[in-house]
Enzyme design. Sequence first.
Site, mmCIF file in Angstrom:
data_model
loop_
_atom_site.group_PDB
_atom_site.id
_atom_site.type_symbol
_atom_site.label_atom_id
_atom_site.label_comp_id
_atom_site.label_asym_id
_atom_site.label_seq_id
_atom_site.Cartn_x
_atom_site.Cartn_y
_atom_site.Cartn_z
ATOM 1 C CG ASP A 1 -1.740 1.205 1.372
ATOM 2 O OD1 ASP A 1 -2.342 1.620 0.364
ATOM 3 O OD2 ASP A 1 -1.800 1.775 2.489
ATOM 4 C CG ASP B 1 -1.377 7.695 0.505
ATOM 5 O OD1 ASP B 1 -0.272 7.953 -0.010
ATOM 6 O OD2 ASP B 1 -2.463 8.022 -0.018
HETATM 7 MG MG MG Z 1 -2.747 3.193 3.637
#
Ligand code: MG
Length: 190
Positions: free
Chosen positions: A14, A16
């Site tokens: 992932d 962020d």
């Molecule tokens: Mg995230």
Amino acid sequence: MLRRPAKKGLVVLDRDGVINRDSPDFVKSAAEWLPLPGSIEAVAGLSRAGFTVAVASNQSGLGRGLFDRRALAAMHRKFRRLVANAGGRVDRIVVCPHTPDEGCNCRKPRAGLLHRLGRYYNTELGGVPVVGDSLRDLEAAVNAGARPILVRTGNGRKTEASLKRAPRAALRSVVVFDDLAAVAAALVKE
Ligand SMILES: [Mg+2]
Ligand SMILES: [Zn+2]
């Protein structure tokens, strides 16, 4: 030409809250894209150890009109340059640009982004580490038959607390690490 992941296989991150600082106001520009401590070195280390590093990220800020594709490309140029400077390589980055109410099949917790990477690399997703800080990252990993890994950065501590009450057994037994550097160190040793 068939693409194949490097010898250690694929690892999906992932973005962020795992690689860079998350923001409740969205990360909207390269200037706002700030790596978490140790994350760039972790990505470079995975790549140097023989992993193909890919990123799968919900970016509903696109669908909300908060930033455009050019700004997103500039963020990813910055990320790729930092990793390259650390001696590694970011391979494929896939994003879901949709808002939650568009009902697409790529927004995590749906598995569309992970399946897209599986098709791109002609690889099964079983056993592929998928690293995230939010429940929907872990759910997407489980939905794709991959291997969910939680980090305590970003939303990770909140997510860790919520896992105890998770309805699915596969989520209650997710492995947790302090940050991406700790994940990378463990994966490199496997
Ligand atoms: Mg995230
Ligand atoms: Zn989508």
